[in-house]
Design a protein around this motif. Structure first.
Motif, PDB file in Angstrom:
ATOM      1  N   ALA A  14      17.338 -22.013 -23.190  1.00 61.78           N
ATOM      2  CA  ALA A  14      16.808 -20.655 -23.071  1.00 61.78           C
ATOM      3  C   ALA A  14      17.952 -19.639 -23.062  1.00 61.78           C
ATOM      4  N   GLY A  15      19.046 -19.973 -22.329  1.00 60.22           N
ATOM      5  CA  GLY A  15      20.188 -19.068 -22.251  1.00 60.22           C
ATOM      6  C   GLY A  15      20.822 -18.866 -23.620  1.00 60.22           C
ATOM      7  N   LEU A  16      20.955 -19.984 -24.337  1.00 63.36           N
ATOM      8  CA  LEU A  16      21.573 -19.951 -25.663  1.00 63.36           C
ATOM      9  C   LEU A  16      20.742 -19.084 -26.614  1.00 63.36           C
ATOM     10  N   THR A  17      19.427 -19.275 -26.537  1.00 70.25           N
ATOM     11  CA  THR A  17      18.518 -18.498 -27.386  1.00 70.25           C
ATOM     12  C   THR A  17      18.709 -17.009 -27.102  1.00 70.25           C
ATOM     13  N   ARG A  18      18.740 -16.684 -25.827  1.00 66.49           N
ATOM     14  CA  ARG A  18      18.873 -15.281 -25.447  1.00 66.49           C
ATOM     15  C   ARG A  18      20.197 -14.714 -25.947  1.00 66.49           C
ATOM     16  N   LEU A  19      21.271 -15.494 -25.739  1.00 56.64           N
ATOM     17  CA  LEU A  19      22.598 -15.025 -26.145  1.00 56.64           C
ATOM     18  C   LEU A  19      22.632 -14.725 -27.647  1.00 56.64           C
ATOM     19  N   ARG A 109      32.555 -23.118 -23.567  1.00 54.05           N
ATOM     20  CA  ARG A 109      33.030 -22.005 -24.406  1.00 54.05           C
ATOM     21  C   ARG A 109      31.982 -20.929 -24.552  1.00 54.05           C
ATOM     22  N   VAL A 110      30.708 -21.305 -24.295  1.00 49.45           N
ATOM     23  CA  VAL A 110      29.618 -20.354 -24.431  1.00 49.45           C
ATOM     24  C   VAL A 110      29.800 -19.186 -23.448  1.00 49.45           C
ATOM     25  N   ALA A 111      30.557 -19.428 -22.386  1.00 50.87           N
ATOM     26  CA  ALA A 111      30.756 -18.386 -21.380  1.00 50.87           C
ATOM     27  C   ALA A 111      31.514 -17.191 -21.963  1.00 50.87           C
ATOM     28  N   GLU A 115      33.962 -15.056 -28.248  1.00 48.86           N
ATOM     29  CA  GLU A 115      34.617 -16.220 -28.843  1.00 48.86           C
ATOM     30  C   GLU A 115      33.578 -17.164 -29.439  1.00 48.86           C
ATOM     31  N   PHE A 116      32.477 -17.355 -28.675  1.00 49.84           N
ATOM     32  CA  PHE A 116      31.435 -18.270 -29.131  1.00 49.84           C
ATOM     33  C   PHE A 116      30.749 -17.746 -30.386  1.00 49.84           C
TER      34      PHE A 116
ATOM     35  N   ALA B 286      27.761 -19.703 -16.249  1.00 49.58           N
ATOM     36  CA  ALA B 286      28.912 -19.083 -16.904  1.00 49.58           C
ATOM     37  C   ALA B 286      28.461 -18.294 -18.130  1.00 49.58           C
ATOM     38  N   MET B 287      27.480 -18.844 -18.845  1.00 56.79           N
ATOM     39  CA  MET B 287      26.977 -18.161 -20.035  1.00 56.79           C
ATOM     40  C   MET B 287      26.316 -16.839 -19.650  1.00 56.79           C
ATOM     41  N   ASN B 288      25.506 -16.852 -18.591  1.00 53.46           N
ATOM     42  CA  ASN B 288      24.847 -15.625 -18.146  1.00 53.46           C
ATOM     43  C   ASN B 288      25.879 -14.582 -17.728  1.00 53.46           C
ATOM     44  N   LEU B 289      26.893 -15.030 -16.988  1.00 56.66           N
ATOM     45  CA  LEU B 289      27.936 -14.092 -16.560  1.00 56.66           C
ATOM     46  C   LEU B 289      28.696 -13.553 -17.767  1.00 56.66           C
ATOM     47  N   GLY B 290      28.940 -14.435 -18.748  1.00 59.68           N
ATOM     48  CA  GLY B 290      29.625 -14.010 -19.969  1.00 59.68           C
ATOM     49  C   GLY B 290      28.842 -12.921 -20.690  1.00 59.68           C
TER      50      GLY B 290
END
Lengths: 214, 460
Positions: A14-19, A109-111, A115-116, B286-290
């Protein structure tokens, strides 16, 4: 870009989709295993597939198997593999043949969003995105074998970034150098290691990886 | 020395009293019952074995009889069939199971506590070389003559002894024939002539001889059954226990392999839990914070503050979830409260359970940490099983330290039917318990209630 996500952890998916949607990409499908990933690719014909390596049912490397299958059936579709750990063997399998349109990154690396997304864009454009963990393992092996002895410390940094699949502009940004300086370093590296000078980024990555792998 | 003399007399009197009472003691009764229960061994096992061998041999060699006699081929087939049958019985664990029944019977009736051999390792090779299975087979074969002796003791000493006692009572009513009629004499069965009687009686006074013989036989009876039972006990200790030193060594090798497998499996499951749990939560966090960081930019106005709040909220929640997950994981590796002792740890386990769990702990001597840990995880697993599968309304956990053994018993009033062969939980527990020479006993008939008993040595 049109993207298919394959990741078994619902939260991360879900996070990846949102990003990716926040960055203006279109996520056609977000699935949870290798089989569903192949089906989704067949259906949506995406530009990029972002996939986890370890997925159900065996929780070993079915993501990688599905990706290799995809390389055969849909060579034009770029693939970015994500994993919680780095295995040089997986990288080698993935890059077998050609590193064009292939990436292998740690999930961490998604953080770093920029970069991602850069890596996603690079892979989609037919480039390579190799995690610096993989590259540092390769560099280590080469250094122990004495293969990097002729290079200066800075040249080794540049070589690592080249192996990650970055362009000269990307290397310049990462090391805070001018493009001209980077080009000089690259030329010197190729000269010292006796690599054939080549135009495209892809062939450059291939040459560097071949050198590091041998 | 009159006192000494008195002492001798009282000792002699006590001995006489003991001999006179012996047939009426509970021990004599239980040993008699034990011999009676041995009857199936002389009736059932040899016949079933015989016919099974013939049936198998006929399958293998066609017609059993050629020219009136078994052919050489048929005999060979019968030998092969007998071998095959034995192999099957050992490898499928039937001999082990029957041995277990005998061991339980001996514990129940004779108070003969023999530790069960450690659990069998999976795999065909381990099944073929299953020492405990082969020793159980030897026991079952030797049990046949012992059981026959037991049957003889019961029928002659107890049965015929009782019959002999009755002669004076019925003689008058059945032998009141008119004068001149001659009836054949009645044979009296004793151990010295048990087929046709060792002497015969024809007159009423003679019945008192039979009565006397009966009294002597009944007085001797408990000692005869005891002798037979002692032989059986000796066999049980030798053949149904954990075995000789060599066998013990092999068993230790097996349990060591189990321990190594178990440790590897635990590490794998730990990695899996980390990978699928805390690690992925932290990566998402970490992704959310990023994403939030990117939306906040480096300076100036933030265009989409709402999204940033949302992302930071999700990250905050993710951090808390990851912490909870890690706490659970750490507790699964070693619950800190276990350092205070098993009683405290079990109390906190019982308190946190969904179904009310009653706890009774009595541990006079504290077990070693490894044993405490195994007991704790057994209790946790059994409690989780009962909560998940049994539909019980009440669970009871009892832990008692007896001289050198820690006994953990989890009982529930649920639907029963717990089977170690289905699912890995109970079998895994049995393995883990076997590593320290403990044992796991499951009593869970369909319909319930379920009672699982774990016995562990106090030190490992």
């Amino acid at each position: 870009m049109r993207i298919v996500i394959a990741e078994d952890a619902a939260l991360f998916r879900a996070g990846l989709t949102r990003l990716l949607e926040d960055e203006g990409h279109q996520v056609c499908a977000a699935v949870a295993d290798g089989g569903a990933m192949l089906a989704a690719v067949a259906q949506h014909e995406p530009d990029v597939v972002v996939a986890d390596i370890r997925m159900p049912p065996t929780h070993t490397d079915e993501g990688l198997r599905a990706a290799l299958e995809l390389r055969r059936t849909h060579p034009a579709t770029a693939i970015l593999m994500l994993s919680q750990y780095i295995e040089t063997r997986y990288a080698a399998e993935l890059l077998q043949g050609s590193p064009a349109g292939v990436g292998y990154l740690l999930k961490d690396r998604v953080a770093d969003v920029t970069e991602f997304t850069d890596a996603v864009a690079r892979v989609a454009a037919g480039g390579t995105a190799l995690d610096r963990e993989v590259v540092s393992q390769l560099l280590n092996a080469s250094r122990q074998a004495g293969g990097l002895d002729p290079l200066t410390a800075r040249e080794r940094d540049v070589l690592g970034l080249m192996a990650e699949g970055r362009s000269n502009a990307g290397i310049a940004a990462a090391l805070v150098l001018s493009r001209g300086t980077v080009e000089k370093h690259v030329a010197s590296i190729f000269d010292k290691l006796g690599l054939p000078a080549s135009g495209g980024d892809n062939r450059r990555v291939l040459a560097v990886l071949r050198y590091l792998g041998s | 020395m009159p006192e000494r003399h008195n002492g001798d007399v009282s000792t002699a009197l006590a001995a006489v009293r003991a001999v006179a009472r012996a047939p009426f003691t509970g021990r004599a009764r239980r040993e008699l019952l034990y011999c009676l229960l041995g009857l199936p061994f002389i009736v059932f096992l040899p016949f079933v074995g015989f016919f099974a061998v013939i049936a198998l041999a006929q399958l293998a060699a066609g017609p059993w009889v050629t020219h009136g006699n078994p052919s050489v081929l048929a005999v060979l087939a019968a030998v092969a069939a007998a071998g095959l049958l034995i192999l099957l019985l050992v490898t499928t664990g039937v001999t082990r199971a029957l041995g277990g029944v005998c061991r339980d019977l001996a514990r129940w009736l004779l108070g003969e506590h023999v530790t069960a051999p450690p659990a069998r390792r999976p795999g065909l090779d381990a099944r073929l070389r299953d020492g405990a299975g082969w020793r159980a087979l030897a026991y079952l074969l030797l049990k046949v003559p012992v059981a026959a002796l037991g049957a003889w003791a019961v029928i002659i000493y107890w049965g015929a002894g009782l019959v002999n006692l009755t002669y004076p009572f019925w003689w008058a009513s059945f032998r009141n024939h008119p004068a001149g009629v001659r009836l054949s004499p009645v044979p009296v069965i004793t151990p010295f002539g048990w087929l046709h009687g060792s002497f015969q009686i024809a007159t009423f006074p003679g019945t008192f001889a039979a009565f006397a013989a009966g009294v002597i036989m009944l007085l001797a009876a408990p000692w005869v059954t005891r002798a037979v039972v002692s032989a059986d006990r000796w066999l049980i200790r030798g053949l149904l226990g954990p075995g000789s030193l060599t066998q013990r060594l092999r068993d230790l090798e097996q349990t060591r392999a189990l321990a190594v497998d178990d440790a590897a499996a635990q590490l794998r499951s730990l990695e899996r839990n980390l990978h699928d749990g805390a690690q992925i939560r932290l990566a998402t966090l970490a992704m959310n914070l990023g994403m939030a960081k990117k939306k906040l930019g480096t300076a100036g106005e933030v265009p989409d503050l709402e999204a940033v709040r949302d992302l930071v909220g999700a990250a905050h929640q993710g951090a808390k979830d990851a912490l909870a997950e890690l706490r659970e994981l750490a507790r699964g590796i070693h619950p800190a409260v276990l350092d205070n002792g098993l009683a405290d740890a079990l109390a906190s386990l019982a308190a946190g359970n969904a179904i009310p769990a009653e706890l009774a702990v009595s541990i006079p001597v504290r077990p070693t940490p490894a044993i405490e840990s195994i007991a704790y995880f057994c209790a946790a697993e059994l409690l989780a099983n009962a909560t998940k599968h049994s539909e019980a309304r009440k669970i009871r956990i009892a832990v008692a330290g007896q001289d050198r053994v820690l006994v953990l018993r989890v009982t529930d009033d649920g639907q029963g039917g717990a089977d170690p062969d289905r699912g890995t939980g109970l079998a895994g527990l049995a393995q883990r318990v076997a590593v320290v020479d403990g044992r796991l006993d499951i009593d869970s008939p369909p319909g319930g209630p379920t009672r699982v008993t774990v016995e562990l040595p106090l030190r490992a």
